[in-house]
Scaffold this motif. Structure first.
Motif, PDB file in Angstrom:
ATOM      1  N   THR A   1      23.683  46.335  35.803  1.00 24.41           N
ATOM      2  CA  THR A   1      24.704  45.290  35.854  1.00 24.41           C
ATOM      3  C   THR A   1      25.075  44.963  37.298  1.00 24.41           C
ATOM      4  O   THR A   1      26.229  44.737  37.614  1.00 24.41           O
ATOM      5  CB  THR A   1      25.958  45.723  35.075  1.00 24.41           C
TER       6      THR A   1
ATOM      7  N   THR B   1      40.803  37.143  45.508  1.00 23.03           N
ATOM      8  CA  THR B   1      40.416  38.556  45.470  1.00 23.03           C
ATOM      9  C   THR B   1      39.774  38.985  46.785  1.00 23.03           C
ATOM     10  O   THR B   1      38.862  38.330  47.282  1.00 23.03           O
ATOM     11  CB  THR B   1      39.418  38.795  44.311  1.00 23.03           C
TER      12      THR B   1
ATOM     13  N   LYS C   1      32.275  44.149  39.486  1.00 23.97           N
ATOM     14  CA  LYS C   1      32.765  43.669  38.192  1.00 23.97           C
ATOM     15  C   LYS C   1      34.210  43.205  38.249  1.00 23.97           C
ATOM     16  O   LYS C   1      34.553  42.153  37.695  1.00 23.97           O
ATOM     17  CB  LYS C   1      32.609  44.775  37.139  1.00 23.97           C
ATOM     18  N   ALA C   2      35.071  43.948  38.929  1.00 26.36           N
ATOM     19  CA  ALA C   2      36.491  43.571  39.002  1.00 26.36           C
ATOM     20  C   ALA C   2      36.654  42.191  39.650  1.00 26.36           C
ATOM     21  O   ALA C   2      37.497  41.397  39.227  1.00 26.36           O
ATOM     22  CB  ALA C   2      37.279  44.625  39.772  1.00 26.36           C
TER      23      ALA C   2
ATOM     24  N   ARG D   1      34.248  39.785  39.736  1.00 28.52           N
ATOM     25  CA  ARG D   1      33.677  38.793  38.809  1.00 28.52           C
ATOM     26  C   ARG D   1      34.653  38.464  37.693  1.00 28.52           C
ATOM     27  O   ARG D   1      34.817  37.296  37.324  1.00 28.52           O
ATOM     28  CB  ARG D   1      32.352  39.300  38.235  1.00 28.52           C
ATOM     29  N   GLU D   2      35.321  39.482  37.164  1.00 28.90           N
ATOM     30  CA  GLU D   2      36.290  39.243  36.096  1.00 28.90           C
ATOM     31  C   GLU D   2      37.511  38.484  36.613  1.00 28.90           C
ATOM     32  O   GLU D   2      37.955  37.522  35.983  1.00 28.90           O
ATOM     33  CB  GLU D   2      36.709  40.567  35.457  1.00 28.90           C
ATOM     34  N   ALA D   3      38.046  38.898  37.753  1.00 33.55           N
ATOM     35  CA  ALA D   3      39.246  38.258  38.301  1.00 33.55           C
ATOM     36  C   ALA D   3      38.987  36.797  38.654  1.00 33.55           C
ATOM     37  O   ALA D   3      39.856  35.940  38.479  1.00 33.55           O
ATOM     38  CB  ALA D   3      39.731  39.013  39.533  1.00 33.55           C
TER      39      ALA D   3
ATOM     40  N   GLN E   1      36.363  34.969  37.403  1.00 29.40           N
ATOM     41  CA  GLN E   1      35.592  34.352  36.329  1.00 29.40           C
ATOM     42  C   GLN E   1      34.205  33.902  36.812  1.00 29.40           C
ATOM     43  O   GLN E   1      33.777  32.768  36.602  1.00 29.40           O
ATOM     44  CB  GLN E   1      36.354  33.184  35.703  1.00 29.40           C
TER      45      GLN E   1
ATOM     46  N   HIS F   1      30.015  34.488  36.873  1.00 29.37           N
ATOM     47  CA  HIS F   1      28.909  34.927  36.032  1.00 29.37           C
ATOM     48  C   HIS F   1      27.597  34.653  36.764  1.00 29.37           C
ATOM     49  O   HIS F   1      27.577  33.997  37.800  1.00 29.37           O
ATOM     50  CB  HIS F   1      28.918  34.178  34.700  1.00 29.37           C
TER      51      HIS F   1
END
Length: 100
Positions: A21, A58, A79-80, A82-84, A86, A88
């Motif tokens: 990932t 971020t 990942k943190a 990418r999530e914060a 959004q 992909h």
């Protein structure tokens, strides 16, 4: 030639082609050349450079890694982040990098 310097660029987030990932973005060629020229003396193992990064709201500390395949530096996007933000695989991204 060393010293702290901030760089800004736009790129695309991409995922490594294996079951992992890992996500990265690639710095532009000219910017990679400039960073290598200015900061090669402070490079650590594998030619990595410690950086502070901002994407959107971020910020985090990580390293840039030289990629022979990309012929440029690549920046891991955790990942943190990418999530914060959004993000992909394939997302455009505006990045500010400060070489430490």
């Amino acid at each position: 030639m060393s010293g702290t310097r901030t760089y800004e660029f736009e790129s695309t987030v991409w995922k490594v082609d294996d079951p992992g990932t890992w996500f990265f973005t690639t710095l532009p060629f000219d910017l990679s050349d400039e960073i290598e020229e200015r900061h090669r003396d402070s490079a650590a193992g594998f030619g990595s450079l410690k950086v502070r990064v901002r994407v959107g709201a971020t910020s985090w500390t990580t390293s840039l890694f030289p990629s022979k395949q990309a012929e440029a530096y690549v920046l891991p996007v955790k990942k943190a982040v990418r999530e914060a933000e959004q993000l992909h695989d394939g997302s455009p991204v505006q990045v500010t990098v400060e070489v430490l």
